[in-house]
Design a protein around this motif. Structure first.
Motif, PDB file in Angstrom:
ATOM      1  N   SER A  91      21.817  56.740  37.650  1.00  0.00           N
ATOM      2  CA  SER A  91      22.494  57.527  36.814  1.00  0.00           C
ATOM      3  C   SER A  91      22.138  56.982  35.367  1.00  0.00           C
ATOM      4  CB  SER A  91      24.051  57.284  36.871  1.00  0.00           C
ATOM      5  OG  SER A  91      24.680  58.444  36.056  1.00  0.00           O
ATOM      6  N   LEU A  92      21.862  55.711  35.061  1.00  0.00           N
ATOM      7  CA  LEU A  92      21.537  55.660  33.757  1.00  0.00           C
ATOM      8  C   LEU A  92      19.990  56.022  33.472  1.00  0.00           C
ATOM      9  CD1 LEU A  92      21.655  54.361  30.938  1.00  0.00           C
ATOM     10  CD2 LEU A  92      21.171  52.137  32.181  1.00  0.00           C
ATOM     11  N   ARG A  93      19.355  56.021  34.307  1.00  0.00           N
ATOM     12  CA  ARG A  93      17.857  56.271  34.457  1.00  0.00           C
ATOM     13  C   ARG A  93      17.881  57.890  34.111  1.00  0.00           C
ATOM     14  NH1 ARG A  93      14.120  58.976  37.000  1.00  0.00           N
ATOM     15  NH2 ARG A  93      11.955  58.144  36.794  1.00  0.00           N
ATOM     16  N   SER A  94      18.654  58.527  34.860  1.00  0.00           N
ATOM     17  CA  SER A  94      18.893  60.031  34.632  1.00  0.00           C
ATOM     18  C   SER A  94      19.053  60.381  33.448  1.00  0.00           C
ATOM     19  CB  SER A  94      19.550  60.691  35.790  1.00  0.00           C
ATOM     20  OG  SER A  94      19.195  60.377  36.881  1.00  0.00           O
ATOM     21  N   VAL A 104      16.054  59.487  30.808  1.00  0.00           N
ATOM     22  CA  VAL A 104      14.902  60.592  31.104  1.00  0.00           C
ATOM     23  C   VAL A 104      15.082  61.883  30.474  1.00  0.00           C
ATOM     24  CG1 VAL A 104      13.777  61.967  32.685  1.00  0.00           C
ATOM     25  CG2 VAL A 104      14.111  59.347  33.169  1.00  0.00           C
ATOM     26  N   LYS A 105      16.527  62.282  30.546  1.00  0.00           N
ATOM     27  CA  LYS A 105      17.042  63.821  29.947  1.00  0.00           C
ATOM     28  C   LYS A 105      16.982  63.481  28.255  1.00  0.00           C
ATOM     29  CE  LYS A 105      19.988  65.258  33.433  1.00  0.00           C
ATOM     30  NZ  LYS A 105      21.470  65.419  34.002  1.00  0.00           N
ATOM     31  N   SER A 106      17.404  62.306  27.952  1.00  0.00           N
ATOM     32  CA  SER A 106      17.265  62.094  26.474  1.00  0.00           C
ATOM     33  C   SER A 106      15.563  62.263  25.967  1.00  0.00           C
ATOM     34  CB  SER A 106      17.805  60.658  25.945  1.00  0.00           C
ATOM     35  OG  SER A 106      19.387  60.728  26.274  1.00  0.00           O
ATOM     36  N   ARG A 107      14.766  61.559  26.724  1.00  0.00           N
ATOM     37  CA  ARG A 107      13.444  61.574  26.395  1.00  0.00           C
ATOM     38  C   ARG A 107      12.817  63.071  26.365  1.00  0.00           C
ATOM     39  NH1 ARG A 107       9.614  58.005  30.054  1.00  0.00           N
ATOM     40  NH2 ARG A 107      10.311  59.388  31.465  1.00  0.00           N
ATOM     41  N   LYS A 108      13.161  63.683  27.392  1.00  0.00           N
ATOM     42  CA  LYS A 108      12.940  64.979  27.572  1.00  0.00           C
ATOM     43  C   LYS A 108      13.109  66.026  26.420  1.00  0.00           C
ATOM     44  CE  LYS A 108      12.638  69.030  30.632  1.00  0.00           C
ATOM     45  NZ  LYS A 108      13.253  69.524  32.065  1.00  0.00           N
ATOM     46  N   SER A 126      11.485  56.155  18.871  1.00  0.00           N
ATOM     47  CA  SER A 126      12.480  56.360  19.922  1.00  0.00           C
ATOM     48  C   SER A 126      11.899  56.645  21.148  1.00  0.00           C
ATOM     49  CB  SER A 126      13.421  57.484  19.361  1.00  0.00           C
ATOM     50  OG  SER A 126      13.848  57.177  18.254  1.00  0.00           O
ATOM     51  N   LEU A 127      10.970  57.355  21.207  1.00  0.00           N
ATOM     52  CA  LEU A 127      10.265  57.560  22.747  1.00  0.00           C
ATOM     53  C   LEU A 127       9.683  56.316  23.268  1.00  0.00           C
ATOM     54  CD1 LEU A 127       8.243  60.991  21.734  1.00  0.00           C
ATOM     55  CD2 LEU A 127      10.065  60.778  23.276  1.00  0.00           C
ATOM     56  N   ALA A 128       9.130  55.510  22.423  1.00  0.00           N
ATOM     57  CA  ALA A 128       8.677  54.098  22.931  1.00  0.00           C
ATOM     58  C   ALA A 128       9.878  53.357  23.391  1.00  0.00           C
ATOM     59  CB  ALA A 128       7.887  53.382  21.808  1.00  0.00           C
ATOM     60  N   ALA A 129      11.004  53.231  22.704  1.00  0.00           N
ATOM     61  CA  ALA A 129      11.994  52.522  23.221  1.00  0.00           C
ATOM     62  C   ALA A 129      12.525  53.185  24.347  1.00  0.00           C
ATOM     63  CB  ALA A 129      13.162  52.717  21.976  1.00  0.00           C
ATOM     64  N   LEU A 130      12.727  54.533  24.505  1.00  0.00           N
ATOM     65  CA  LEU A 130      13.221  55.070  25.866  1.00  0.00           C
ATOM     66  C   LEU A 130      12.253  54.693  27.004  1.00  0.00           C
ATOM     67  CD1 LEU A 130      14.579  58.453  24.629  1.00  0.00           C
ATOM     68  CD2 LEU A 130      15.892  56.626  25.359  1.00  0.00           C
ATOM     69  N   ASP A 131      10.818  54.869  26.749  1.00  0.00           N
ATOM     70  CA  ASP A 131       9.983  54.317  27.784  1.00  0.00           C
ATOM     71  C   ASP A 131      10.147  53.129  28.417  1.00  0.00           C
ATOM     72  OD1 ASP A 131       8.728  57.054  27.733  1.00  0.00           O
ATOM     73  OD2 ASP A 131       7.370  56.190  26.414  1.00  0.00           O
ATOM     74  N   GLU A 132      10.464  52.265  27.332  1.00  0.00           N
ATOM     75  CA  GLU A 132      10.593  50.584  27.687  1.00  0.00           C
ATOM     76  C   GLU A 132      11.835  50.518  28.465  1.00  0.00           C
ATOM     77  OE1 GLU A 132      11.173  46.416  25.372  1.00  0.00           O
ATOM     78  OE2 GLU A 132      10.649  48.114  24.363  1.00  0.00           O
ATOM     79  N   GLN A 133      12.903  51.198  28.184  1.00  0.00           N
ATOM     80  CA  GLN A 133      14.287  51.251  28.600  1.00  0.00           C
ATOM     81  C   GLN A 133      14.316  51.797  30.087  1.00  0.00           C
ATOM     82  OE1 GLN A 133      16.727  53.167  25.821  1.00  0.00           O
ATOM     83  NE2 GLN A 133      16.880  51.407  24.547  1.00  0.00           N
ATOM     84  N   VAL A 134      13.638  52.947  30.268  1.00  0.00           N
ATOM     85  CA  VAL A 134      13.374  53.529  31.674  1.00  0.00           C
ATOM     86  C   VAL A 134      12.675  52.626  32.393  1.00  0.00           C
ATOM     87  CG1 VAL A 134      12.332  55.426  32.987  1.00  0.00           C
ATOM     88  CG2 VAL A 134      13.457  55.960  31.012  1.00  0.00           C
ATOM     89  N   GLY A 135      11.567  52.050  32.032  1.00  0.00           N
ATOM     90  CA  GLY A 135      11.048  51.056  33.003  1.00  0.00           C
ATOM     91  C   GLY A 135      11.560  49.846  33.282  1.00  0.00           C
ATOM     92  N   ALA A 136      12.447  49.462  32.309  1.00  0.00           N
ATOM     93  CA  ALA A 136      13.321  48.253  32.708  1.00  0.00           C
ATOM     94  C   ALA A 136      14.277  48.631  33.613  1.00  0.00           C
ATOM     95  CB  ALA A 136      14.178  47.669  31.395  1.00  0.00           C
ATOM     96  N   VAL A 137      14.810  49.772  33.732  1.00  0.00           N
ATOM     97  CA  VAL A 137      15.892  50.074  34.638  1.00  0.00           C
ATOM     98  C   VAL A 137      15.186  50.236  36.076  1.00  0.00           C
ATOM     99  CG1 VAL A 137      17.351  52.209  35.471  1.00  0.00           C
ATOM    100  CG2 VAL A 137      17.373  51.347  32.982  1.00  0.00           C
ATOM    101  N   GLU A 138      14.064  50.814  35.842  1.00  0.00           N
ATOM    102  CA  GLU A 138      13.194  51.144  37.284  1.00  0.00           C
ATOM    103  C   GLU A 138      12.974  49.676  37.944  1.00  0.00           C
ATOM    104  OE1 GLU A 138      10.065  53.296  35.967  1.00  0.00           O
ATOM    105  OE2 GLU A 138      11.166  55.310  36.277  1.00  0.00           O
ATOM    106  N   LYS A 139      12.523  48.713  37.147  1.00  0.00           N
ATOM    107  CA  LYS A 139      12.459  47.447  37.626  1.00  0.00           C
ATOM    108  C   LYS A 139      13.436  46.756  38.265  1.00  0.00           C
ATOM    109  CE  LYS A 139       8.405  46.340  34.557  1.00  0.00           C
ATOM    110  NZ  LYS A 139       7.943  45.303  33.506  1.00  0.00           N
TER     111      LYS A 139
END
Length: 337
Positions: free
Chosen positions: A128-131, A134-138, A164-177
């Motif tokens: 749910s957090l990843r979703s 991803v919506k915020s990044r979009k 901000s986009l770089a931070a969101l990319d990093e957070q999405v990657g951390a959640v996926e891991k």
């Protein structure tokens, strides 16, 4: 058997039931650990709770019911509303009474809820957090495209946006891991996950979404039920002499349907079997979205087949058409070339 009707909300829930003297009673219970525990301690053995399905508001109640050995069923409000005839008036106590009445009249249709495991609960929260990330990044990227057309652009705004986009990319990657670690730590999850991703067109996101929403392929145990849940199963549309086209239902998980559509596009592109199927239906004059809906159904059937058989997907597997199997005179089966 005593049935308790429960109308859930964030702060509290209303309860409606009949006491031992046959009198209708109502009470209000705070939606908290102590209050729910006290309420369940006074529920007679063998009683059934029929509560409205309001998402996460009922998670604590379901968990404590499982701990105390109390049966609880979650029913959508839409189902209750359209099963008791014409209803007038609405309030929380009235809704609780209607839920109690539904539980009494349609007891055979109740499906009792078991709260998911700790791994499943954490996986659902991370997904749910990843979703949300991803919506915020979009949204940020959509705004970036609009600003690129402006005659004057702010350098500072662009710097902050890229950070901000770089931070969101990093957070999405951390959640996926973290999700990957949870899946690998659970034997039941990792087996079905690896079987699902072995199907061409099914990636980690689709496999994880299916595991969460189908209860690791046990709560929704068949491909047909999963297709109905995802909204890719057409239903007949006929009455009397009127025969319309079969259509999918709008009551579906649109997020899962979108993911299956992307998976179907990938399968048509990279899987020869699916590509040939698409081309065959296209030559027959079928519309694109109808073919893709069929491909999504086919994809779900393939996923459930490999999960149930415990065998990874194989490109070399040939499924024989039963229409090509004829019987010889002696009754033995013969494959017609």
């Amino acid at each position: 058997m005593q049935v308790y009707g429960i109308d859930l909300s964030k702060e509290k829930f209303d309860v409606n039931f009949f006491d031992t003297d046959g009198k209708e009673k109502s009470r209000m219970v705070k939606n908290g650990l102590d209050s729910i525990s006290k309420f369940l301690s006074k529920v007679p053995g063998g009683s059934v709770l029929c509560a409205e399905n309001t998402g996460s508001y009922g998670d604590l109640l379901v968990f404590l019911c499982n701990q105390c050995g109390v049966s609880i069923a979650l029913v959508p409000g839409y189902t209750v509303k359209h099963s008791l005839g014409i209803l007038k008036g609405k309030s929380d106590p009235i809704d609780a009474a209607r839920l109690r009445e539904y539980g009494e009249r349609f007891f055979d249709k109740l499906s009792f809820k078991t709260y998911q495991s700790e791994s499943g609960s954490e996986l659902r929260q991370l997904y749910s957090l990843r979703s949300q990330l991803v919506k915020s990044r979009k949204k940020l990227r959509t705004g970036e495209h609009a600003r690129e057309q402006m005659p004057m652009q702010s350098i500072r705004a662009n710097v902050i946006l890229q950070a901000s986009l770089a931070a969101l990319d990093e957070q999405v990657g951390a959640v996926e891991k973290e999700m990957e670690l949870i899946i690998k730590s659970d034997a039941g999850l990792v087996e079905n996950y690896e079987l699902a991703v072995s199907v061409l067109g099914v990636g980690p996101v689709i496999a994880t979404d299916l595991i969460i929403k189908t209860g690791n392929f046990s709560t929704i145990g068949t491909a047909r039920k999963a297709a109905s849940y995802a909204g890719v199963c057409p239903f007949p549309n006929a009455s009397g002499n009127m025969v319309g086209k079969s259509r999918t239902s709008p009551f579906a998980d649109k997020e899962l349907k979108s993911l299956l559509y992307m998976g179907a596009k990938s399968a048509v592109k990279h899987n020869k079997e699916y590509r040939l199927y698409y081309q065959k239906k296209q030559q027959e004059g079928k519309p694109h979205y109808l073919i893709m809906n069929n491909v999504m159904n086919k994809l779900l059937r393939t996923i459930y087949s490999v999960v149930n058989s415990k065998k990874p997907y194989s490109r070399d597997y040939i499924c024989l058409d039963p229409r090509e199997i004829n019987k010889n005179d002696n009754g033995s089966k013969k494959i017609v070339a």
